[in-house]
Scaffold this motif. Sequence first.
Motif, PDB file in Angstrom:
ATOM      1  N   ILE A  74       0.840  -1.206   0.000  1.00  0.00           N
ATOM      2  CA  ILE A  74       0.000   0.000   0.000  1.00  0.00           C
ATOM      3  C   ILE A  74       0.873   1.253   0.000  1.00  0.00           C
ATOM      4  O   ILE A  74       0.574   2.242  -0.686  1.00  0.00           O
ATOM      5  N   ASP A  75       1.971   1.212   0.749  1.00  0.00           N
ATOM      6  CA  ASP A  75       2.891   2.367   0.780  1.00  0.00           C
ATOM      7  C   ASP A  75       3.457   2.655  -0.604  1.00  0.00           C
ATOM      8  O   ASP A  75       3.574   3.814  -1.023  1.00  0.00           O
ATOM      9  N   ILE A  76       3.812   1.594  -1.346  1.00  0.00           N
ATOM     10  CA  ILE A  76       4.351   1.764  -2.712  1.00  0.00           C
ATOM     11  C   ILE A  76       3.270   2.344  -3.639  1.00  0.00           C
ATOM     12  O   ILE A  76       3.548   3.236  -4.456  1.00  0.00           O
ATOM     13  N   LEU A  77       2.029   1.833  -3.514  1.00  0.00           N
ATOM     14  CA  LEU A  77       0.933   2.367  -4.331  1.00  0.00           C
ATOM     15  C   LEU A  77       0.741   3.863  -4.069  1.00  0.00           C
ATOM     16  O   LEU A  77       0.545   4.644  -4.995  1.00  0.00           O
ATOM     17  N   LYS A  78       0.792   4.243  -2.792  1.00  0.00           N
ATOM     18  CA  LYS A  78       0.600   5.664  -2.439  1.00  0.00           C
ATOM     19  C   LYS A  78       1.702   6.536  -3.042  1.00  0.00           C
ATOM     20  O   LYS A  78       1.439   7.619  -3.566  1.00  0.00           O
ATOM     21  N   LYS A  79       2.954   6.054  -2.963  1.00  0.00           N
ATOM     22  CA  LYS A  79       4.073   6.831  -3.497  1.00  0.00           C
ATOM     23  C   LYS A  79       4.017   6.924  -5.023  1.00  0.00           C
ATOM     24  O   LYS A  79       4.444   7.906  -5.620  1.00  0.00           O
ATOM     25  N   THR A  80       3.488   5.871  -5.653  1.00  0.00           N
ATOM     26  CA  THR A  80       3.549   5.773  -7.115  1.00  0.00           C
ATOM     27  C   THR A  80       2.339   6.368  -7.826  1.00  0.00           C
ATOM     28  O   THR A  80       2.485   7.131  -8.785  1.00  0.00           O
TER      29      THR A  80
END
Length: 615
Positions: A74-80
């Motif tokens: 989820i953290d990667i999705l938010k950053k991307t």
Amino acid sequence: MKKALSSIDINVLIESWQFLCDSKLEQISRHSKQEVILKIRSKEHGTHRLLINLDGWIYLTNSKGFQSKSGNFIDILKKTIKGGRVNSISQINCDRLISIIISNNNQEFNLIIELFRKGNLILCKDKEIISILRKEKLNDRLLDKGAIYTYPQHPFNFLDSDTASSTEKLKSSHRKLISALVTDCNLGPDIAEYISSSYNPNIAISDLSDEDISSIISHAKSILSNPSKARIYSNNKYTFFATPFELKDLEVNSEFSNYNEAIEHLLSLKKEVKTEEPREDGRIFTQKKYLKKFLKQSKEMRKIAKSISDNVLFIQNLIDDFNNEKENKEILDYNNTRSEFRTSIDDLSFKIIPTKSPEANASLYFKNAKSLEAKAAKAEKLILTQSKTKKKISKVKSSISKNQEWFEKFRWFITSEGEIAVAGKDARSNDLIVKKYLKKNDYFSHADIHGAPSVVVKHITSEMSEKSLEECGSFSLSFSKAWASKVSGGHAYSVIADKVSKTPNTGEFLARGSFALRGRRKWFKNLPVLLAIGKISYLDSEKIMIGPVSSLATHSKNYSVIRPGFGSSAAFSQLLSKHLNCTQEEIQSLLPFGTLDVVESVGFSIDNSLLNSDE
């Protein structure tokens, strides 16, 4: 109950979501292990939440207050992709596979949602996987970071295929009718079951005439070509399924303006009417698994031993050739130390030890079979012992709680109009009933007194009646501090579900069990602090219910009306239990805290003078 969305369902949903294109992906959150929510904001259409449940569901919801859980994916999705623009939403190959193209920071990403097997979420850029929720190594593809994402083998596209192609697809199937419609024609279980019900669902396709097959395909095409109102159909009290297509001759449980609402309502029904089956003990499950494994291996060992015994000369020749290092095509492979080699007879592959005779090799396999059979017998004995122990425990439990419905964990009653009303017993359960059970079109009721329980009344009838809301207000008031304080009356109010929020107003704090109410309230003034308790019949099961007098008058022939007073609740429980044929504890657990007086009884008589209070 419908288990998951079919590819046909997803096709209808995708078409209804096209207004989300060119919208902003405002937030991404993970509600639970299997649920991810995409918050999408459109200038024209406002904010929408796309709920992705990897157990096989996806739909737009207006529900709020989802608890967010963090995680690397989820953290990667938010950053991307958070803050990016949704370019397109599409279904891939008429499969349970959805692609959302998102552009952000001059880059384009593909968020792929797989709603089959265990479900998965994959973020790709130029077909390369840059993040994935679940890594998987499958026979035909690798799902891992850095790998190139390849789509699975796509199923038959019944929607886009013409009648001739669809007819040929069904005709070429070697399955039974209902299985062929689900698996080969990719219709989904609901439509397949409905269409095959006109025939024998288990008839082989080869036993159907060309005329029958043509008729089946024409029927399916006519249903799917005309999506109508989203409906929930029911086959009985506990079997529901939602579909956007009209299925004649089936009972319509409810209709909705769009399919997203129907799915959300279906899932709420699934939670509420689901009767909990006793869960198999983990130890019994494990022993059953081992029992099956041991018996299977034992059978194989005996089969190999018999095969060696029946082909002694053949095995001996192989041993001689192997020991003399002669080439023999029947020797398939061997290990580095040449201590064993592999051969096969009649598609049965097995190992041979070249230092032993064929008879000795057969004996080893027989010995292994006996050892496995002994293990299987031990596992079977453990299963029997544990099952007997569990039955004894379940008998004890069933005498305490029998045929318990989901709402009996809380305070509850059935309104005079037939709605189910549930109330919290404390701050924790007040939180729970609102967060878990307050759905669209339901109502929230509360007495105008601090510490009163929150009441959720489920919207079941065509219109929520004022009578039901008044009863819920009276119920909340009677289980508040008003009872112990011997107050005779008070006020209460109700609001519709979408006016209730756990988000406080700016500068305010909401304690556990408290909620912010926005919008106009419907007030009920001067409600009596009065309850009735008696026996009712619910779904062919007798239950003890406490609630407003009008509710008991509708649903019960034997009940007592009580009010705050000076009599002992323990004495009242003892007397009433004899008339209602239940235990004193069952009555006592339902009563509000404090002393009481009996106003009247219907179907029997209780003398109020016998309730000398010692409380």
